[in-house]
Design an enzyme around this catalytic site. Sequence first.
Site, PDB file in Angstrom:
ATOM      1  N   ASN A 138       6.522  20.070  25.834  1.00  0.00           N
ATOM      2  CA  ASN A 138       5.162  19.552  25.681  1.00  0.00           C
ATOM      3  C   ASN A 138       5.191  18.375  24.715  1.00  0.00           C
ATOM      4  O   ASN A 138       5.753  18.461  23.627  1.00  0.00           O
ATOM      5  CB  ASN A 138       4.233  20.660  25.173  1.00  0.00           C
ATOM      6  CG  ASN A 138       2.783  20.222  25.101  1.00  0.00           C
ATOM      7  OD1 ASN A 138       2.387  19.513  24.174  1.00  0.00           O
ATOM      8  ND2 ASN A 138       1.990  20.632  26.061  1.00  0.00           N
ATOM      9  N   LYS A 141       6.139  24.205  22.015  1.00  0.00           N
ATOM     10  CA  LYS A 141       5.087  23.656  21.160  1.00  0.00           C
ATOM     11  C   LYS A 141       5.119  22.122  21.251  1.00  0.00           C
ATOM     12  O   LYS A 141       6.206  21.533  21.327  1.00  0.00           O
ATOM     13  CB  LYS A 141       5.362  24.108  19.726  1.00  0.00           C
ATOM     14  CG  LYS A 141       4.579  23.405  18.635  1.00  0.00           C
ATOM     15  CD  LYS A 141       3.201  23.958  18.491  1.00  0.00           C
ATOM     16  CE  LYS A 141       2.448  23.289  17.342  1.00  0.00           C
ATOM     17  NZ  LYS A 141       1.009  23.638  17.383  1.00  0.00           N
ATOM     18  N   CYS A 166      -5.553  18.226  23.541  1.00  0.00           N
ATOM     19  CA  CYS A 166      -5.705  18.991  22.309  1.00  0.00           C
ATOM     20  C   CYS A 166      -7.041  18.638  21.668  1.00  0.00           C
ATOM     21  O   CYS A 166      -7.292  17.469  21.356  1.00  0.00           O
ATOM     22  CB  CYS A 166      -4.582  18.725  21.325  1.00  0.00           C
ATOM     23  SG  CYS A 166      -4.818  19.660  19.800  1.00  0.00           S
ATOM     24  N   ALA A 184      -7.251  25.670  15.152  1.00  0.00           N
ATOM     25  CA  ALA A 184      -7.230  24.228  14.889  1.00  0.00           C
ATOM     26  C   ALA A 184      -5.966  23.943  14.081  1.00  0.00           C
ATOM     27  O   ALA A 184      -6.014  23.579  12.912  1.00  0.00           O
ATOM     28  CB  ALA A 184      -8.476  23.790  14.130  1.00  0.00           C
TER      29      ALA A 184
END
Lengths: 305, 256
Positions: free
Chosen positions: A104, A50, A134, A75
């Site tokens: 990430n 994540k 994102c 979201a």
Amino acid sequence: MMNTSNPDLTTTLASVTFKNPVMTASGTFGSGMEYCDFFDLSRLGAVVTKGVADVPWPGNPTPRVCETPSGMLNAIGLQNPGIDVFCERDLPFLRQYDTKIIVNVCGHSEEEYLRVVDRLADEAIDMMEINISCPNVKEGGIAFGTDPAAVERITRAVKAHARQPVIMKLSPNVTDIKVMARAAEAGGADAISLINTLTGMKIDIERARFALANRTGGLSGPAIHPVAVRMVYEAAHSVSIPVIGMGGIVTAEDAIEMLMAGASAVSVGTASFHNPMAAAEIADGIGAFLARKGYGSVSEIIGIV
Amino acid sequence: MKYTMALVLDQAEIAPDIFSLTLRVSFAGQARPGQFISLYSGDGARLLPRPISICQIDEGRSALRLVYRIAGRGTREFSALKSGDEIRVLGPLGNGFPVDDYADRRVLLIGGGIGVPPMLSCADALREPVFAVGYRSRELAYLLPEITAYPEVLIATEDGSLGTRGNVLDAIRASGPKADAVFACGPAPMLRAVKAWAEEAEIPCFISLEERMACGVGACLGCVTKTTGVDGHSHVKNARICKDGPVFAAEEVDLS
């Protein structure tokens, strides 16, 4: 003679060799802790964690997720505990497994990305993936990923600091993915990954309001798979660095399409919500397919079409 | 926590759009009151599991009873399941109510709307449960035979067709029940009122929350609730309802 009953599943990106081409897509798998009871994480080519920032991020208000036909919108807004907790808690957990670790990295600004990249310099991780795509945060994220000059600039800045090979994660919310792929390559990226989610919106007609508190969210799941295959194909044919393909992979067949389109590895994301064992089963399924078709290795099918 | 197939033992509509589904499943004996399970659609176009709370645990038959309301296409699909059908499930999930800490104590079990079912599993594990349940009307008052089998029950209906007219807090205020703890599940306005009431009465209060979920296991961070202190996972003030909950001590969560 090649033993086709036991095909070679290894794949190599930027001098890092993975036992198989299946990874987890960032944001769908945490740091693996929530899935380690379902299967041995050592069955994966890599765990992609994540997104992690320099400090804890609270993320967006709820509702953060909703289902859509053959997919979902999210979201989340990159809720994460920050790099210090991540390094103390999540990395030692992942190091128990015989799998590669790809971290990430997210940020609101170049400086924030670089603080995380610097903090990771002395950590034993295999690669880092820079999230410039994102759609659910107002600054950073997609704001960098939709401007080729910004993609090249942030890539070059990260490369100047990074000790590990760098993957730039690209957004599909652009007119021409080839331009973005070339910008990442020009900035010195060791690899690119795509696609992040497609920006979407759902309206709850009974309540006459947005289904997500953020109004828009990122669409994932099998609904986006053909779009992802097309973009991976276009990107893979416009750069010489390796591509990690993702977007709606639910089965081994979906993953094989992505490899044939030119991806050197694949990530499994939303499928884990439908089947916690999906990523491991897809790795097994790729092996079975190669054996059935008489291929000796994964590398034989990468970019075959 | 297992991802496995469950066998439908029986299903019935017990009130308009409210169904009682009993599943035989290998992990039934491990389930605790207040936990939930995820049910998966047989249609691959509906990817996300539906989280449904456990209403009763039958360890002897290795069965779980779920009582749910049709809320969309997924739950409508489940409502068509018949005895002998199979369905994919994941569970047991979440933490559950602290029934062991209060096994010998007097616990007020407050359920409103579709929050009533988990209260029944709690009652089965407590020596002195006191029910307070709220419904829209007598017609929608489901699970009454099971609940009224217990000696102390307060009922409220919005239209006054059964019990106290008003909400479940009106029924509680009218009779002023004594309790060592409160367990509650129901819509957010009810939980806010229950929290305030328990605070004033200085009674420990535990509430079960719901939110749109994706993974159900704590990975995706889709279903969070605001917390008053820093949460243990993300070190912000957003706890995961599926993993850190669904049951929280009332003072831990910010329901504003």
